[in-house]
Design an enzyme around this catalytic site. Structure first.
Site, PDB file in Angstrom:
ATOM      1  N   ASP A  13      69.707 -32.737  38.870  1.00 55.64           N
ATOM      2  CA  ASP A  13      69.387 -33.258  40.213  1.00 55.64           C
ATOM      3  C   ASP A  13      70.590 -33.905  40.900  1.00 55.64           C
ATOM      4  OD1 ASP A  13      66.682 -32.589  39.657  1.00 55.64           O
ATOM      5  OD2 ASP A  13      66.479 -34.465  38.574  1.00 55.64           O
ATOM      6  N   LYS A  16      73.473 -29.945  43.027  1.00 56.12           N
ATOM      7  CA  LYS A  16      74.184 -28.683  42.734  1.00 56.12           C
ATOM      8  C   LYS A  16      73.888 -27.615  43.762  1.00 56.12           C
ATOM      9  CE  LYS A  16      72.269 -28.352  38.714  1.00 56.12           C
ATOM     10  NZ  LYS A  16      71.755 -29.714  38.503  1.00 56.12           N
ATOM     11  N   GLY A  40      64.939 -27.426  40.056  1.00 54.19           N
ATOM     12  CA  GLY A  40      64.468 -27.466  41.436  1.00 54.19           C
ATOM     13  C   GLY A  40      65.670 -27.672  42.326  1.00 54.19           C
ATOM     14  N   HIS A  41      66.082 -26.636  43.019  1.00 53.04           N
ATOM     15  CA  HIS A  41      67.295 -26.712  43.833  1.00 53.04           C
ATOM     16  C   HIS A  41      66.931 -26.700  45.315  1.00 53.04           C
ATOM     17  CE1 HIS A  41      69.839 -24.933  40.306  1.00 53.04           C
ATOM     18  NE2 HIS A  41      69.429 -26.158  40.093  1.00 53.04           N
ATOM     19  N   GLN A 224      70.151 -27.869  35.593  1.00 53.88           N
ATOM     20  CA  GLN A 224      70.120 -29.137  34.827  1.00 53.88           C
ATOM     21  C   GLN A 224      71.519 -29.767  34.813  1.00 53.88           C
ATOM     22  OE1 GLN A 224      68.381 -26.285  32.983  1.00 53.88           O
ATOM     23  NE2 GLN A 224      66.804 -26.855  34.427  1.00 53.88           N
ATOM     24  N   GLY A 417      75.717 -36.185  52.932  1.00 51.41           N
ATOM     25  CA  GLY A 417      74.391 -35.918  53.495  1.00 51.41           C
ATOM     26  C   GLY A 417      73.920 -34.555  53.033  1.00 51.41           C
TER      27      GLY A 417
HETATM   28  P1  IMP Z   1      62.463 -28.965  30.012  1.00 54.32           P
HETATM   29  O1  IMP Z   1      63.742 -28.370  30.497  1.00 54.32           O
HETATM   30  O2  IMP Z   1      61.295 -28.712  30.926  1.00 54.32           O
HETATM   31  O3  IMP Z   1      62.188 -28.595  28.594  1.00 54.32           O
HETATM   32  O4  IMP Z   1      62.645 -30.564  30.009  1.00 54.32           O
HETATM   33  C1  IMP Z   1      63.543 -31.219  29.120  1.00 54.32           C
HETATM   34  C2  IMP Z   1      64.203 -32.408  29.807  1.00 54.32           C
HETATM   35  O5  IMP Z   1      65.068 -31.925  30.831  1.00 54.32           O
HETATM   36  C3  IMP Z   1      63.231 -33.364  30.498  1.00 54.32           C
HETATM   37  O6  IMP Z   1      63.746 -34.661  30.427  1.00 54.32           O
HETATM   38  C4  IMP Z   1      63.241 -32.890  31.939  1.00 54.32           C
HETATM   39  O7  IMP Z   1      62.877 -33.900  32.833  1.00 54.32           O
HETATM   40  C5  IMP Z   1      64.694 -32.496  32.080  1.00 54.32           C
HETATM   41  N1  IMP Z   1      64.934 -31.482  33.116  1.00 54.32           N
HETATM   42  C6  IMP Z   1      64.683 -30.166  33.039  1.00 54.32           C
HETATM   43  N2  IMP Z   1      65.048 -29.549  34.171  1.00 54.32           N
HETATM   44  C7  IMP Z   1      65.561 -30.475  34.970  1.00 54.32           C
HETATM   45  C8  IMP Z   1      66.154 -30.445  36.269  1.00 54.32           C
HETATM   46  O8  IMP Z   1      66.300 -29.413  36.909  1.00 54.32           O
HETATM   47  N3  IMP Z   1      66.543 -31.644  36.762  1.00 54.32           N
HETATM   48  C9  IMP Z   1      66.448 -32.796  36.056  1.00 54.32           C
HETATM   49  N4  IMP Z   1      65.936 -32.869  34.844  1.00 54.32           N
HETATM   50  C10 IMP Z   1      65.497 -31.724  34.299  1.00 54.32           C
END
Ligand code: IMP
Length: 427
Positions: A13, A16, A40-41, A224, A417
């Site tokens: 988050d 990116k 989530g982009h 991620q 921004g």
């Molecule tokens: P998973 O990827 O759904 O297995 O989640 C594993 C960990 O990665 C958890 O703490 C999620 O909140 C975190 N996580 C997975 N995808 C994202 C992302 O796109 N942004 C932030 N955290 C993420």
């Protein structure tokens, strides 16, 4: 343009999508190389907000090729939803391709993920419940289905004869969940084959060869962040793939020599969703203010994000293991009204007073660590309209230059921004 990898340098988050979107303008091929719809982009383009989970946001530009690489895991229903959303906005999808080697998230993967999260008494990870961990587990256990399998009835049946007895035993005996008949799964696979058919790229080798031979520009899009990397992150509170720069090779089909730059995106503060250590976390009013001003709520799950001061200890580690050649610092404008801004430069063990200048990879001691901060004066003005580095207030420049000094890595981009234009390219 050089071939670039854009990765998250914190816990995801970081913004990116905006940076990828900007760099995608000059790229010919954009490859998403790991993760799935856990990402989530958000991209703001021409006054419209687009939310992407899996499809490279470069799709918003006409004439680009966007490949969902072999390193990803794909939840077909989510992919379909994303496609439909883009079609509604009249986005041209002719450049979208999916590797036949990408792994399919089957219903049992999301069910097991949900079960593990909801029923866990201890060791809850706080996942997105999108089946990511269970899908990668099966990939590594060599009992997963790849998108390419959907187009060979023989291969599919052969694989299911191995997978299903094992899976069903596990679903029933370990999790007490519903089992699947072969007919049911074959029918699902037929549906999935139709969803992917317009996009699956069996000629991916020729495609990659062609782009390489013609010297076309490639942008590798990570999801991620480094601190969620399964090898280098705060294990076990991580995702199940490799968001580091190195993941771009295993997840795309290109080797390391195809990469010229790795840009690590980091916020001027830190956020994290889900469980796991977070030494600079602020559970006070300052944390709430950062969350409110920075709109720190998850795109995929809507969860409020945990917020804290910039952690230069983990960031320095991320620069190393992520392979960063430069940093894109985002959301610095969130501090426009702050009198003071803190940066964590070391950790102190509350028990012994021991100082850690480097990131301790044993995350179980993190609960005993407290941040050692240095404090910077704020700049007390709105910087969201500034487009040139020299026009930034002196205190903002001092702050950025200090970060470069601590991290020993240049900051190449400063984002002030969410819009494409709200970007400063620092030479
Ligand atoms: P998973 O990827 O759904 O297995 O989640 C594993 C960990 O990665 C958890 O703490 C999620 O909140 C975190 N996580 C997975 N995808 C994202 C992302 O796109 N942004 C932030 N955290 C993420």
């Amino acid at each position: 343009m050089a071939n670039k990898v854009v990765i998250g340098a914190q816990w995801g988050d970081e913004g990116k999508a905006k940076i990828t979107d900007l760099l995608a303008q000059d790229a010919d091929l954009i490859i998403r190389y790991q993760g799935g719809c856990n990402a989530g982009h958000t991209v703001v383009a021409n006054g419209k907000t687009f939310k992407f989970h899996l499809i490279p946001s470069g799709i918003l530009y006409k004439g680009k090729t966007c490949l969902i690489g072999n390193g990803t895991v794909v939840l077909p229903e989510y992919f379909e939803q994303e496609i439909e959303g883009l079609k509604k906005e009249n986005i041209d999808l002719s450049g979208l391709k999916v590797s036949p080697l990408a792994t399919i998230t089957m219903p049992w993967h999301t069910e097991v993920d949900g079960y593990s999260e909801d029923k866990a008494q201890k060791g809850k990870i706080g996942t997105t419940k999108k089946g990511i961990g269970p899908t990668y587990t099966d990939k590594m256990a060599r009992i997963a289905l790849k998108i390419g399998d959907l187009y060979s009835k023989e291969a599919l049946e052969e694989k299911l004869d191995v997978i299903l007895p094992l899976k069903n035993k596990q679903l029933e005996k370990v999790y007490g969940l519903k089992t699947y008949s072969k007919e049911e799964v074959l029918a699902l696979c037929e549906k999935y084959a139709k969803i992917f058919e317009p996009y699956v790229c069996f000629e991916w080798q020729e495609l990659l060869q062609k782009f390489k031979k013609e010297g076309k520009k490639v942008l590798f899009e990570g999801a991620q962040g480094v601190m969620l990397d399964v090898d280098f992150g705060t294990y076990p509170f991580v995702t199940s793939s490799n968001p580091i720069g190195g993941g771009a090779c295993t997840g795309s089909g290109y080797g390391p020599k195809m990469i010229d730059e790795v840009i690590g995106v980091a916020k001027a503060y830190v956020t994290r969703v889900g469980e796991g250590p977070f030494v600079t976390e602020l559970t006070d009013e300052i944390g709430d203010t950062i969350r409110e001003v920075g709109h720190e709520f998850g795109v995929t799950t809507g969860r409020p994000r945990r917020c804290g001061w910039f952690d230069a200890v983990t960031m320095k580690y991320a620069c190393l293991v992520g392979g960063l050649t430069s940093i894109a610092l985002t959301k610095i404008d969130v501090f426009d009204k702050f009198d003071e801004i803190k940066v964590c430069t070391a950790y102190k063990d509350k028990r012994s007073g021991k100082i850690y200048n480097s990131y301790p990879t044993d995350v179980y001691i993190h609960k005993y660590l407290e941040p050692v901060y240095e404090t910077h004066s704020g700049w007390g003005q709105d910087i969201t309209g500034i487009r040139k580095y020299e026009d930034l207030p002196e205190n903002a420049r001092k702050y950025l230059e200090r970060l470069e000094e601590i991290l020993d890595t240049p900051i190449s981009i400063v984002s002030v921004g969410p819009d494409r234009e709200q970007t400063i390219f620092k030479g």
